[in-house]
Design a protein around this motif. Structure first.
Motif, PDB file in Angstrom:
ATOM      1  N   PRO A 110       8.031  30.755  -3.329  1.00 29.52           N
ATOM      2  CA  PRO A 110       8.873  31.759  -3.980  1.00 29.52           C
ATOM      3  C   PRO A 110       9.512  31.210  -5.250  1.00 29.52           C
ATOM      4  CG  PRO A 110       9.277  31.724  -1.611  1.00 29.52           C
ATOM      5  CD  PRO A 110       8.405  30.549  -1.906  1.00 29.52           C
ATOM      6  N   GLY A 111       9.607  32.067  -6.261  1.00 22.36           N
ATOM      7  CA  GLY A 111      10.217  31.669  -7.520  1.00 22.36           C
ATOM      8  C   GLY A 111       9.247  31.176  -8.555  1.00 22.36           C
ATOM      9  N   SER A 117       0.771  33.471  -7.530  1.00 21.18           N
ATOM     10  CA  SER A 117       1.406  32.771  -6.416  1.00 21.18           C
ATOM     11  C   SER A 117       1.921  33.758  -5.377  1.00 21.18           C
ATOM     12  CB  SER A 117       2.542  31.872  -6.918  1.00 21.18           C
ATOM     13  OG  SER A 117       3.584  32.638  -7.484  1.00 21.18           O
ATOM     14  N   ASP A 118       2.355  34.936  -5.810  1.00 18.14           N
ATOM     15  CA  ASP A 118       2.848  35.937  -4.863  1.00 18.14           C
ATOM     16  C   ASP A 118       1.739  36.381  -3.914  1.00 18.14           C
ATOM     17  OD1 ASP A 118       5.323  35.841  -6.095  1.00 18.14           O
ATOM     18  OD2 ASP A 118       4.940  37.590  -7.368  1.00 18.14           O
ATOM     19  N   ILE A 121       1.202  33.514  -1.399  1.00 18.17           N
ATOM     20  CA  ILE A 121       2.301  33.450  -0.433  1.00 18.17           C
ATOM     21  C   ILE A 121       2.107  34.520   0.645  1.00 18.17           C
ATOM     22  CG2 ILE A 121       4.772  33.848  -0.109  1.00 18.17           C
ATOM     23  CD1 ILE A 121       5.139  32.677  -2.971  1.00 18.17           C
TER      24      ILE A 121
END
Length: 284
Positions: A110-111, A117-118, A121
């Motif tokens: 996260p971040g 990346s989302d 994840i």
């Protein structure tokens, strides 16, 4: 049986080639959109079946008999990649796979401003709830170096936005390591980083390139807005340029800095370094 998706692409195809060096062809299957493009595998005894993440029924058929499935992640920014990855995970579970390996991304936390990346994840979370053993291969950046460095060999300048340390990794090494995991040479549960042992910045790369070429290769840091304008000027759509910028922003925030010993352990040798890859480029 081991079934590999995306086997007509660069990473998936290279992984199958390494599997063929380790296992009999009848223990390997591929699930591909276009079976004609996988004819070279079928001719060598690999089971080739049609399947795509958009077609769950075809996926289940293409995964039939698989003990392990390698899911090569999609990268279409216009598609619902999380939903498509869910289709693939559900199909692998339905087919009875005992382990799913997924090509995730370094810095899938996260971040991270780099939007893919989302997707990783969310997909890793689905894997965690799938009820079967899973491995998320958090691969370091393995694309062509010029993709992030720009045409430094012609210009003598690495003119890109501010960056951070990244263990740029050879795709061939990642494919070989992935094949080693699939072949059972080692088992890893959950997230696993596959990265070259040393993270470097563009300033480091400029120094390496200077030593290799005997020229002075300069590192010039471009303002983000200036870089966006330059990209648009050479024909890159603004939306794509802004998407690409998030990669540099993630690098400068340290999201891609992680290294680790796993890649070398799986290879049984040291992975190719950035210097090795630049030297090959210079010699070509």
């Amino acid at each position: 049986m081991i079934v590999v998706t995306g086997a007509t692409g660069g990473l998936g195809g290279a992984t199958v080639e390494h599997l063929l060096k380790r296992l009999l062809a009848d223990r390997i299957g591929v699930s591909v959109r276009d079976t004609a493009k996988a004819r070279h595998f079928a001719d060598r005894g690999v089971r080739v079946r049609q399947g795509s993440y958009e077609d769950p029924a075809a996926l289940r058929a293409s995964f039939a008999g698989a003990e392990q499935v390698l899911l090569v992640s999609g990268n279409d920014p216009a598609a619902d990649m999380v939903g498509l990855h869910r289709n693939a995970i559900d199909a692998a579970v339905a087919a009875g796979a005992r382990r799913i390996l997924y090509t995730s991304q370094q810095g899938a936390v996260p971040g991270n401003p780099y939007r893919p990346s989302d997707v990783h994840i969310a997909t890793e979370a689905i894997l965690g709830g799938s009820g079967v053993a899973w491995t998320a291969l958090r691969n370091a950046a393995y694309g062509p170096l010029d993709l992030v460095l720009g045409p430094w060999h012609q210009t003598g300048v690495i003119a890109q936005p501010a960056d951070g340390p990244v263990p740029y990794t050879d795709r061939a090494d990642i494919a070989e390591a992935t094949a080693a995991l699939l072949a059972g040479e080692r088992s890893v549960d959950g997230p696993a980083t596959l990265a070259a042992p040393t993270a470097v910045t563009f300033e480091d790369v400029a120094g390496i390139a200077s030593a290799l070429t005997g020229r002075t290769i300069k590192r010039v840091v471009l303002d983000d807005d200036q870089w966006i304008a330059d990209q648009i000027a050479i024909g890159v759509p603004e939306q794509m340029a802004r998407f690409m910028l998030t990669w540099y922003q993630a690098a400068r925030a340290g999201h891609f800095a992680e290294t680790g010993p796993l890649l070398a352990e799986l290879l049984g040798r040291e992975p190719r370094t950035t210097a090795d890859r630049l030297a090959a480029h210079v010699a070509a």
